[in-house]
Design a protein around this motif. Structure first.
Motif, PDB file in Angstrom:
ATOM      1  N   SER A  16       0.824  -1.201   0.000  1.00  0.00           N
ATOM      2  CA  SER A  16       0.000   0.000   0.000  1.00  0.00           C
ATOM      3  C   SER A  16       0.863   1.257   0.000  1.00  0.00           C
ATOM      4  O   SER A  16       2.066   1.212   0.282  1.00  0.00           O
ATOM      5  N   ALA A  17       0.224   2.382  -0.291  1.00  0.00           N
ATOM      6  CA  ALA A  17       0.936   3.662  -0.264  1.00  0.00           C
ATOM      7  C   ALA A  17       1.458   3.958   1.140  1.00  0.00           C
ATOM      8  O   ALA A  17       2.546   4.532   1.297  1.00  0.00           O
ATOM      9  N   ASP A  18       0.702   3.575   2.172  1.00  0.00           N
ATOM     10  CA  ASP A  18       1.151   3.800   3.548  1.00  0.00           C
ATOM     11  C   ASP A  18       2.427   3.015   3.847  1.00  0.00           C
ATOM     12  O   ASP A  18       3.304   3.495   4.577  1.00  0.00           O
ATOM     13  N   ASP A  19       2.526   1.791   3.282  1.00  0.00           N
ATOM     14  CA  ASP A  19       3.736   0.990   3.478  1.00  0.00           C
ATOM     15  C   ASP A  19       4.949   1.696   2.876  1.00  0.00           C
ATOM     16  O   ASP A  19       6.000   1.825   3.518  1.00  0.00           O
ATOM     17  N   TYR A  20       4.803   2.153   1.640  1.00  0.00           N
ATOM     18  CA  TYR A  20       5.916   2.836   0.968  1.00  0.00           C
ATOM     19  C   TYR A  20       6.237   4.165   1.652  1.00  0.00           C
ATOM     20  O   TYR A  20       7.404   4.551   1.757  1.00  0.00           O
ATOM     21  N   LYS A  21       5.197   4.844   2.138  1.00  0.00           N
ATOM     22  CA  LYS A  21       5.420   6.108   2.844  1.00  0.00           C
ATOM     23  C   LYS A  21       6.215   5.873   4.124  1.00  0.00           C
ATOM     24  O   LYS A  21       7.128   6.653   4.450  1.00  0.00           O
ATOM     25  N   SER A  22       5.905   4.801   4.843  1.00  0.00           N
ATOM     26  CA  SER A  22       6.609   4.495   6.090  1.00  0.00           C
ATOM     27  C   SER A  22       8.094   4.259   5.838  1.00  0.00           C
ATOM     28  O   SER A  22       8.958   4.785   6.553  1.00  0.00           O
ATOM     29  N   VAL A  23       8.403   3.479   4.789  1.00  0.00           N
ATOM     30  CA  VAL A  23       9.813   3.218   4.462  1.00  0.00           C
ATOM     31  C   VAL A  23      10.479   4.507   3.978  1.00  0.00           C
ATOM     32  O   VAL A  23      11.622   4.804   4.339  1.00  0.00           O
ATOM     33  N   GLY A  24       9.750   5.290   3.165  1.00  0.00           N
ATOM     34  CA  GLY A  24      10.303   6.554   2.691  1.00  0.00           C
ATOM     35  C   GLY A  24      10.631   7.495   3.837  1.00  0.00           C
ATOM     36  O   GLY A  24      11.674   8.156   3.835  1.00  0.00           O
ATOM     37  N   ASN A  25       9.752   7.534   4.840  1.00  0.00           N
ATOM     38  CA  ASN A  25      10.007   8.385   6.004  1.00  0.00           C
ATOM     39  C   ASN A  25      11.238   7.937   6.776  1.00  0.00           C
ATOM     40  O   ASN A  25      12.021   8.761   7.269  1.00  0.00           O
ATOM     41  N   MET A  26      11.411   6.622   6.903  1.00  0.00           N
ATOM     42  CA  MET A  26      12.601   6.111   7.598  1.00  0.00           C
ATOM     43  C   MET A  26      13.869   6.461   6.825  1.00  0.00           C
ATOM     44  O   MET A  26      14.885   6.853   7.416  1.00  0.00           O
ATOM     45  N   CYS A  27      13.823   6.313   5.505  1.00  0.00           N
ATOM     46  CA  CYS A  27      14.980   6.670   4.681  1.00  0.00           C
ATOM     47  C   CYS A  27      15.278   8.161   4.810  1.00  0.00           C
ATOM     48  O   CYS A  27      16.438   8.559   4.968  1.00  0.00           O
ATOM     49  N   TYR A  28      14.238   8.966   4.780  1.00  0.00           N
ATOM     50  CA  TYR A  28      14.411  10.419   4.875  1.00  0.00           C
ATOM     51  C   TYR A  28      15.037  10.810   6.215  1.00  0.00           C
ATOM     52  O   TYR A  28      15.976  11.609   6.266  1.00  0.00           O
ATOM     53  N   SER A  29      14.532  10.230   7.309  1.00  0.00           N
ATOM     54  CA  SER A  29      15.040  10.579   8.639  1.00  0.00           C
ATOM     55  C   SER A  29      16.474  10.138   8.842  1.00  0.00           C
ATOM     56  O   SER A  29      17.174  10.667   9.702  1.00  0.00           O
ATOM     57  N   ASN A  30      16.926   9.166   8.025  1.00  0.00           N
ATOM     58  CA  ASN A  30      18.307   8.709   8.108  1.00  0.00           C
ATOM     59  C   ASN A  30      19.210   9.357   7.061  1.00  0.00           C
ATOM     60  O   ASN A  30      20.339   8.925   6.853  1.00  0.00           O
ATOM     61  N   GLY A  31      18.687  10.376   6.383  1.00  0.00           N
ATOM     62  CA  GLY A  31      19.498  11.096   5.406  1.00  0.00           C
ATOM     63  C   GLY A  31      19.650  10.388   4.079  1.00  0.00           C
ATOM     64  O   GLY A  31      20.480  10.794   3.254  1.00  0.00           O
ATOM     65  N   MET A  32      18.857   9.353   3.829  1.00  0.00           N
ATOM     66  CA  MET A  32      18.944   8.589   2.578  1.00  0.00           C
ATOM     67  C   MET A  32      17.897   9.149   1.613  1.00  0.00           C
ATOM     68  O   MET A  32      16.871   8.535   1.322  1.00  0.00           O
ATOM     69  N   PHE A  33      18.161  10.358   1.097  1.00  0.00           N
ATOM     70  CA  PHE A  33      17.156  11.079   0.337  1.00  0.00           C
ATOM     71  C   PHE A  33      16.867  10.445  -1.026  1.00  0.00           C
ATOM     72  O   PHE A  33      15.728  10.481  -1.492  1.00  0.00           O
ATOM     73  N   SER A  34      17.890   9.888  -1.666  1.00  0.00           N
ATOM     74  CA  SER A  34      17.665   9.243  -2.960  1.00  0.00           C
ATOM     75  C   SER A  34      16.724   8.049  -2.809  1.00  0.00           C
ATOM     76  O   SER A  34      15.835   7.830  -3.641  1.00  0.00           O
ATOM     77  N   ALA A  35      16.922   7.274  -1.749  1.00  0.00           N
ATOM     78  CA  ALA A  35      16.036   6.137  -1.494  1.00  0.00           C
ATOM     79  C   ALA A  35      14.634   6.626  -1.147  1.00  0.00           C
ATOM     80  O   ALA A  35      13.635   6.058  -1.595  1.00  0.00           O
ATOM     81  N   ALA A  36      14.552   7.704  -0.368  1.00  0.00           N
ATOM     82  CA  ALA A  36      13.246   8.255  -0.004  1.00  0.00           C
ATOM     83  C   ALA A  36      12.477   8.691  -1.245  1.00  0.00           C
ATOM     84  O   ALA A  36      11.257   8.484  -1.334  1.00  0.00           O
ATOM     85  N   ARG A  67      12.535   7.395  -4.142  1.00  0.00           N
ATOM     86  CA  ARG A  67      11.990   6.213  -4.813  1.00  0.00           C
ATOM     87  C   ARG A  67      10.689   5.763  -4.144  1.00  0.00           C
ATOM     88  O   ARG A  67       9.706   5.458  -4.836  1.00  0.00           O
ATOM     89  N   TYR A  68      10.680   5.726  -2.832  1.00  0.00           N
ATOM     90  CA  TYR A  68       9.485   5.247  -2.121  1.00  0.00           C
ATOM     91  C   TYR A  68       8.340   6.261  -2.189  1.00  0.00           C
ATOM     92  O   TYR A  68       7.178   5.879  -2.335  1.00  0.00           O
ATOM     93  N   TYR A  69       8.667   7.553  -2.094  1.00  0.00           N
ATOM     94  CA  TYR A  69       7.622   8.564  -2.217  1.00  0.00           C
ATOM     95  C   TYR A  69       7.043   8.560  -3.637  1.00  0.00           C
ATOM     96  O   TYR A  69       5.849   8.799  -3.831  1.00  0.00           O
ATOM     97  N   GLY A  70       7.899   8.296  -4.622  1.00  0.00           N
ATOM     98  CA  GLY A  70       7.418   8.198  -5.990  1.00  0.00           C
ATOM     99  C   GLY A  70       6.433   7.058  -6.160  1.00  0.00           C
ATOM    100  O   GLY A  70       5.442   7.169  -6.890  1.00  0.00           O
ATOM    101  N   LYS A  71       6.709   5.954  -5.459  1.00  0.00           N
ATOM    102  CA  LYS A  71       5.789   4.818  -5.512  1.00  0.00           C
ATOM    103  C   LYS A  71       4.453   5.192  -4.869  1.00  0.00           C
ATOM    104  O   LYS A  71       3.390   4.766  -5.340  1.00  0.00           O
TER     105      LYS A  71
END
Length: 279
Positions: free
Chosen positions: A5-25, A27-31
């Motif tokens: 679901s979008a909430d699943d991808y958003k959760s992972v994107g938020n974790m990537c963002y909070s860890n400074g992994m913006f490129s990965a974030a 990808r997940y926000y795009g999904k």
């Protein structure tokens, strides 16, 4: 856990963002946007990731997402904040000030907008381009200075047309190489024969070590990223590529052998990880 679901991808994107992994974030926000194209929050999140990324076109792409967010929900202050941040990152101080004013008109307690707006004004003063009095900051800035009460926030600039936006992006990216019209990189004009390969190897090793430390220190992030990668590797699982009838149907509907290749890769992955015996 698998991501569906979008909430699943958003959760992972938020974790990537909070860890400074913006490129990965990104990808997940795009999904998330692919799954919920009318959800303004997803555009806000991706705009923030773009403006913090190392992409040369990050600020311009952040602005486009922010404008879409404002279009979907004009009364949400955070969309205007994303727009202002993108303008600030492009050093468009006057437009950024107007957008920060719009943020404060919607939420006068937004300290980030106050602080950033004051910084824009300070840079204008240093460059000799002082704003008119009606654009003075609100009653109290984040650094403790006292100001005169501001006039009502000025009307934000109108969104550029799609044709104008495309023209601007082409101008901004003249010296860059576009990748899928989403990201851009500076064209390399050096001589590879003169490159310091050892320094490059050390830089890559240091980056990978930092990435591994982040994964090792956050078990939830590690498990989620691992599950996501495995799901991608097994995307073709269950497709019978040995069946000629199935193969013909794939060629007709999938424009080639995409599903066949994915199915073969899934079998290889399962065999490699001892999850299957296809080979």
């Amino acid at each position: 856990p698998s991501l569906s679901s979008a909430d699943d991808y958003k959760s992972v994107g938020n974790m990537c963002y909070s860890n400074g992994m913006f490129s990965a974030a990104l990808r997940y926000y795009g999904k998330c946007i692919e799954l919920e194209p009318d959800n303004y929050v997803h555009y806000s999140n991706r705009s923030a990731a773009y403006v913090n990324s190392i992409l040369l076109s990050g600020p311009s792409l952040a602005y486009r997402d922010a404008c879409k967010c404002v279009e979907l929900n004009p009364s949400w202050f955070k969309g205007h904040l994303r727009k202002a941040d993108a303008l600030f990152a492009q050093d468009k101080l006057e437009e950024a000030i107007q957008s920060y004013s719009q943020v404060l008109a919607l939420n006068k307690e937004c300290a980030i907008a106050m602080d950033s707006r004051n910084e824009c004004l300070k840079r204008q003063l240093m460059s000799g381009k002082e704003s008119p009095p009606e654009q003075a900051p609100y009653a109290q800035g984040t650094h403790g200075q006292s100001y005169k009460n501001a006039e009502p926030a000025p009307k934000p600039a109108e969104h550029p047309t799609e044709e104008r936006t495309d023209e601007l992006i082409r101008t901004w990216t003249q010296d860059t190489e576009l990748n899928d019209n989403k990201t851009a990189s500076k064209k390399y004009k050096g001589n590879l024969a003169e490159a310091d390969r050892e320094a490059g190897r050390q830089a890559k090793e240091a980056f990978m070590n930092r990435y591994k430390v982040k994964l090792d220190s956050d078990t939830q992030l590690s498990a989620t990223v691992k599950a996501s990668m495995e799901k991608e590797k097994l995307s073709g699982d269950g497709f019978d590529y040995r069946s000629s009838q199935q193969g013909q149907r794939t060629k007709a509907y999938a424009n080639g052998t995409d599903e066949v290749g994915a199915a073969i890769s899934a079998d290889c992955y399962k065999s490699y990880t001892y999850k299957g015996s296809a080979w």
